[in-house]
Design a protein around this motif. Structure first.
Motif, PDB file in Angstrom:
ATOM      1  N   ILE A   1       0.883  -1.163   0.000  1.00  0.00           N
ATOM      2  CA  ILE A   1       0.000   0.000   0.000  1.00  0.00           C
ATOM      3  C   ILE A   1       0.924   1.217   0.000  1.00  0.00           C
ATOM      4  O   ILE A   1       1.744   1.374   0.907  1.00  0.00           O
ATOM      5  CB  ILE A   1      -0.894   0.011   1.252  1.00  0.00           C
ATOM      6  N   GLU A   2       0.809   2.058  -1.050  1.00  0.00           N
ATOM      7  CA  GLU A   2       1.733   3.199  -1.116  1.00  0.00           C
ATOM      8  C   GLU A   2       1.127   4.446  -0.498  1.00  0.00           C
ATOM      9  O   GLU A   2       1.788   5.159   0.248  1.00  0.00           O
ATOM     10  CB  GLU A   2       2.140   3.469  -2.566  1.00  0.00           C
ATOM     11  N   GLU A   3      -0.149   4.686  -0.800  1.00  0.00           N
ATOM     12  CA  GLU A   3      -0.736   5.944  -0.361  1.00  0.00           C
ATOM     13  C   GLU A   3      -2.248   5.793  -0.264  1.00  0.00           C
ATOM     14  O   GLU A   3      -2.855   5.017  -1.004  1.00  0.00           O
ATOM     15  CB  GLU A   3      -0.387   7.013  -1.425  1.00  0.00           C
ATOM     16  N   ILE A   4      -2.844   6.551   0.656  1.00  0.00           N
ATOM     17  CA  ILE A   4      -4.302   6.564   0.814  1.00  0.00           C
ATOM     18  C   ILE A   4      -4.720   8.024   0.843  1.00  0.00           C
ATOM     19  O   ILE A   4      -4.080   8.823   1.527  1.00  0.00           O
ATOM     20  CB  ILE A   4      -4.722   5.889   2.142  1.00  0.00           C
ATOM     21  N   GLY A   5      -5.777   8.371   0.130  1.00  0.00           N
ATOM     22  CA  GLY A   5      -6.227   9.767   0.163  1.00  0.00           C
ATOM     23  C   GLY A   5      -6.903  10.160  -1.133  1.00  0.00           C
ATOM     24  O   GLY A   5      -7.555   9.331  -1.766  1.00  0.00           O
ATOM     25  N   ASN A   6      -6.704  11.407  -1.544  1.00  0.00           N
ATOM     26  CA  ASN A   6      -7.338  11.894  -2.772  1.00  0.00           C
ATOM     27  C   ASN A   6      -6.433  11.743  -3.989  1.00  0.00           C
ATOM     28  O   ASN A   6      -6.385  12.619  -4.832  1.00  0.00           O
ATOM     29  CB  ASN A   6      -7.719  13.375  -2.619  1.00  0.00           C
ATOM     30  N   ILE A   7      -5.725  10.636  -4.044  1.00  0.00           N
ATOM     31  CA  ILE A   7      -4.734  10.446  -5.106  1.00  0.00           C
ATOM     32  C   ILE A   7      -5.436  10.406  -6.464  1.00  0.00           C
ATOM     33  O   ILE A   7      -6.481   9.777  -6.613  1.00  0.00           O
ATOM     34  CB  ILE A   7      -4.010   9.097  -4.936  1.00  0.00           C
ATOM     35  N   ASP A   8      -4.841  11.033  -7.438  1.00  0.00           N
ATOM     36  CA  ASP A   8      -5.397  11.005  -8.796  1.00  0.00           C
ATOM     37  C   ASP A   8      -4.243  11.219  -9.761  1.00  0.00           C
ATOM     38  O   ASP A   8      -3.142  11.545  -9.345  1.00  0.00           O
ATOM     39  CB  ASP A   8      -6.464  12.093  -8.965  1.00  0.00           C
ATOM     40  N   ASN A   9      -4.534  11.060 -11.026  1.00  0.00           N
ATOM     41  CA  ASN A   9      -3.524  11.338 -12.048  1.00  0.00           C
ATOM     42  C   ASN A   9      -2.192  10.641 -11.821  1.00  0.00           C
ATOM     43  O   ASN A   9      -1.145  11.251 -11.907  1.00  0.00           O
ATOM     44  CB  ASN A   9      -3.269  12.859 -12.164  1.00  0.00           C
TER      45      ASN A   9
END
Ligand SMILES: [Zn+2]
Length: 493
Positions: A32-40
């Motif tokens: 798991i690299e990142e959690i949140g509002n990741i986009d693009n």
């Protein structure tokens, strides 16, 4: 080469028991690299469409030590959302190999490679390329079988030395603890002192003492006290296996059994239990007879009193035609009382497995609702009609006990099968949705998830499991198992 996945619009249950939140999650290279509002980001995007996302489930009570070789696709676990098994429960184990085949709950050792150490066994598990991960316990059964056997006495000093060396070897290889099965041979012949002495070996490794206790019926409370005493005097963490109240004459005792756990915890002891959410158990017919289950007056039997109509033949390698009949049916057929009918059956096949309905719903729900209880299927992948927990345990907790009956909230239920379990057995690389942890992830539909396996038709996958990631790749995609075999041995952190 691992892919990058961006899971968008998920309802995230992070495994901690706290409220879910909406978000996106990025998987990269198995983690798991990142959690949140990741986009693009440059990744394969999967729209989760607001369905639930949680850590992969951890089965605290597995018996797949040998099944990992026989059924490496492990569909019965994976399709429930399980991504890590804790094997070696109830005193069954794989070392030494020569005794393991007597103890391990799998009828088919044919074609299974031999091993002479935990190191070799674990190498073989890794090579067998299973679909899910496997943590393991050192089982008391085979090491006692190989030394003191079925003799009801303390091991000699030299026998203790041999047994302790095996436990130490397992712990050095990453075992998460040590298990006993005290209604079974040879565990039933060992006393409390023996088990304290052996459990001392695991305390310096942060290992957990798991026990299928001596008695889950008339002497339930005394057995819980023994289990706690073993952990307390050995200085280790304690897990009561498949916490239950067996036998109608004992129903309601979960109030007291949970009080005993609370009392020990108030003294600073680390005590938990695991549970499968059914009012029937499953074991060998031999154990039922040996525990004197047909004698109503017997409080010394570990299972309480049982009646023939509540005992269903689940598996018989030697006479599959018995499967699906109750002991009551066979009493009629043979014109014999229960004890004699059961003895006759054991002459036909000493390995008969049964499902026994001996618990009451109130106790099941009360134990499940308690914050110290985690989830363990106790599934045994036998030919025939295995107990439906093998296919349905985890979705049943989520669908029946959480959504339909409200016994626990969805976040509590998930915590009991993820973060709480990982922390208990010191697997620090899984169990939560956090950056850096293994991307073992389940995506399911909270509105539909439910078990479909029944006593009559146990081999049915649950509904509502959408995707399962193991090590960051799709092991189940749109409800279908893929050919991914990413399971690894899970070693204590
Ligand atoms: Zn057990």
């Amino acid at each position: 080469m691992n892919k990058k996945y961006l899971l968008k619009n998920a309802t995230i249950y992070d495994g901690s028991g706290s409220n879910p939140f909406k978000g996106n999650l990025l998987i990269n290279n198995g983690k798991i690299e990142e959690i949140g509002n990741i986009d693009n980001v440059d990744a394969e995007v999967i729209d989760i469409k607001n369905k639930a996302l949680s850590p992969g489930f951890i089965d605290m009570h597995a018996h797949d030590d040998i099944a990992m070789f026989v059924y490496p696709d492990m569909d019965f676990k994976l399709m429930q959302g399980v991504t890590t098994n804790v094997n070696g429960n109830c005193g069954s184990g794989v070392i030494p190999h020569s005794s393991a085949d007597i103890i391990n709950w799998h009828p088919n050792f044919d074609g299974i490679p031999e091993w002479s150490s935990y190191g070799e066994y674990l190498e073989l598990v890794d090579k067998s390329k299973t679909s899910i991960h496997s943590a393991f316990l050192v089982g008391h059964g085979p090491i006692r079988k190989a030394t003191t056997g079925n003799e009801k006495r303390m091991p000699t000093q030299s026998e203790f030395d041999v047994m302790k060396a095996w436990i130490k070897e397992g712990m050095e290889e990453g075992a998460v603890g040590f298990s006993t099965g005290l209604i079974y041979e040879p565990g039933r012949y060992s006393n409390t002192e023996e088990l304290i002495e052996l459990s001392k070996v695991i305390s310096s490794y942060n290992g957990v003492y798991f026990s299928h206790m001596r008695n889950e019926a008339g002497h339930l409370i005394r057995s819980i006290e023994e289990t706690i005493r073993i952990g307390e005097e050995a200085g280790c963490s304690i897990e009561i296996s498949h916490h239950k109240v067996s036998g109608q004459e004992n129903w309601g005792k979960s109030v007291e059994s949970l009080n005993s756990i609370e009392e020990a915890r108030s003294r600073g002891l680390n005590v938990h239990s695991d549970q499968y959410p059914y009012n029937a158990g499953s074991t060998s017919l031999f154990a039922v007879v040996q525990n004197n289950a047909f004698n109503e007056k017997s409080v010394d039997g570990g299972m309480g009193s049982q009646t023939g109509d509540k005992i269903l033949i689940a598996g018989s390698a030697k006479d599959p035609s018995l499967v699906g009949k109750t002991l009551g049916d066979l009493c009629d057929e043979y014109d014999l009382p229960e004890q004699e009918a059961a003895e006759k059956l054991l002459k036909i096949d000493s390995g008969i497995f049964v499902v026994t309905e001996g618990m009451v719903e109130d106790d099941v729900a009360r134990i499940l609702a308690h914050p110290t209880t985690m989830i363990g299927s106790d599934g045994v992948p036998l030919p025939g009609n295995p107990h439906p927990r093998l296919y349905g345990c985890f979705p049943r907790v989520l669908g029946k006990y959480s959504r339909e009956e409200g016994v626990i909230s969805m976040q509590e239920a998930i915590h009991k099968m993820t973060g709480q379990s990982a922390e208990k057995v010191n697997l620090n690389d899984r169990g939560f949705i956090r950056p850096g942890l293994n991307a073992d992830i389940v995506i399911f539909d909270e509105d539909t998830i439910i078990d479909k396996a029944t006593y009559e038709k146990p081999r049915a996958y649950p509904e509502g499991i959408i995707h399962v990631f193991v090590n960051g790749e799709l092991a189940v995609e749109d409800g279908k198992q893929t050919d991914l075999r990413a399971g690894k041995v899970a070693r204590r952190s």
